[in-house]
Design a protein around this motif. Sequence first.
Motif, PDB file in Angstrom:
ATOM      1  N   ALA A 106      32.406  -7.334  18.242  1.00 60.61           N
ATOM      2  CA  ALA A 106      33.216  -6.849  19.362  1.00 60.61           C
ATOM      3  C   ALA A 106      32.301  -6.641  20.634  1.00 60.61           C
ATOM      4  CB  ALA A 106      33.994  -5.969  18.975  1.00 60.61           C
ATOM      5  N   LYS A 107      31.090  -5.866  20.232  1.00 59.88           N
ATOM      6  CA  LYS A 107      30.402  -5.469  21.018  1.00 59.88           C
ATOM      7  C   LYS A 107      29.923  -6.682  21.893  1.00 59.88           C
ATOM      8  CE  LYS A 107      26.083  -2.679  21.836  1.00 59.88           C
ATOM      9  NZ  LYS A 107      25.136  -1.968  20.904  1.00 59.88           N
ATOM     10  N   ILE A 108      29.233  -7.738  21.327  1.00 56.52           N
ATOM     11  CA  ILE A 108      28.623  -9.091  22.020  1.00 56.52           C
ATOM     12  C   ILE A 108      29.797  -9.345  22.803  1.00 56.52           C
ATOM     13  CG2 ILE A 108      27.755 -11.207  21.442  1.00 56.52           C
ATOM     14  CD1 ILE A 108      26.574 -10.038  18.912  1.00 56.52           C
ATOM     15  N   MET A 112      29.646  -9.762  26.982  1.00 53.87           N
ATOM     16  CA  MET A 112      29.722 -11.335  27.525  1.00 53.87           C
ATOM     17  C   MET A 112      30.950 -11.315  28.516  1.00 53.87           C
ATOM     18  SD  MET A 112      29.283 -13.896  24.455  1.00 53.87           S
ATOM     19  CE  MET A 112      29.872 -15.252  24.968  1.00 53.87           C
ATOM     20  N   LEU A 113      31.805 -10.404  28.209  1.00 51.30           N
ATOM     21  CA  LEU A 113      33.053 -10.553  29.206  1.00 51.30           C
ATOM     22  C   LEU A 113      32.486  -9.770  30.622  1.00 51.30           C
ATOM     23  CD1 LEU A 113      36.221  -9.879  26.880  1.00 51.30           C
ATOM     24  CD2 LEU A 113      35.604 -11.875  28.170  1.00 51.30           C
ATOM     25  N   HIS A 114      32.123  -8.798  30.405  1.00 50.38           N
ATOM     26  CA  HIS A 114      31.170  -7.824  31.634  1.00 50.38           C
ATOM     27  C   HIS A 114      30.597  -8.628  32.359  1.00 50.38           C
ATOM     28  CE1 HIS A 114      33.710  -4.220  30.525  1.00 50.38           C
ATOM     29  NE2 HIS A 114      33.204  -4.266  29.502  1.00 50.38           N
ATOM     30  N   ASP A 115      29.829  -9.491  31.775  1.00 43.87           N
ATOM     31  CA  ASP A 115      28.808 -10.098  32.723  1.00 43.87           C
ATOM     32  C   ASP A 115      29.393 -11.470  33.411  1.00 43.87           C
ATOM     33  OD1 ASP A 115      26.721  -8.618  31.790  1.00 43.87           O
ATOM     34  OD2 ASP A 115      26.002 -10.122  30.302  1.00 43.87           O
TER      35      ASP A 115
END
Length: 115
Positions: A106-108, A112-115
């Motif tokens: 979930a952290k990964i 990825m979504l924020h980038d």
Amino acid sequence: MYGSILINCWGSLIAFTITFIWMYQNSIFPSRILIVSFIVAFAAFLLFFAVRYLIAYITYTPNDELFEKFIEEAKLKEKDDEEEEIEEGRNPSKVDLQDDDPEEIAKIVRTMLHD
């Protein structure tokens, strides 16, 4: 071979006709005209076998089964190479995530979504 023996016959007939007309203008002996024309026709007949063989050699395509076998072997080799890269850790984009902690996954995904 490409084509049929009929192509040889047509080529032979055309060669005979051209030779006959050319010899008729240059020679007065009928036997000489016919002999030379038949020799040229026979040579053209044999020459067309070579031409047909050459055309068949150029247009040859391998057997579909052999081609499919070649493609299948190439795919298997590629798959084996990918598995070796994953085992050696050289291909991180194809790493299996089943063994990891769900919180880490979930952290990964969030990063990825924020980038």
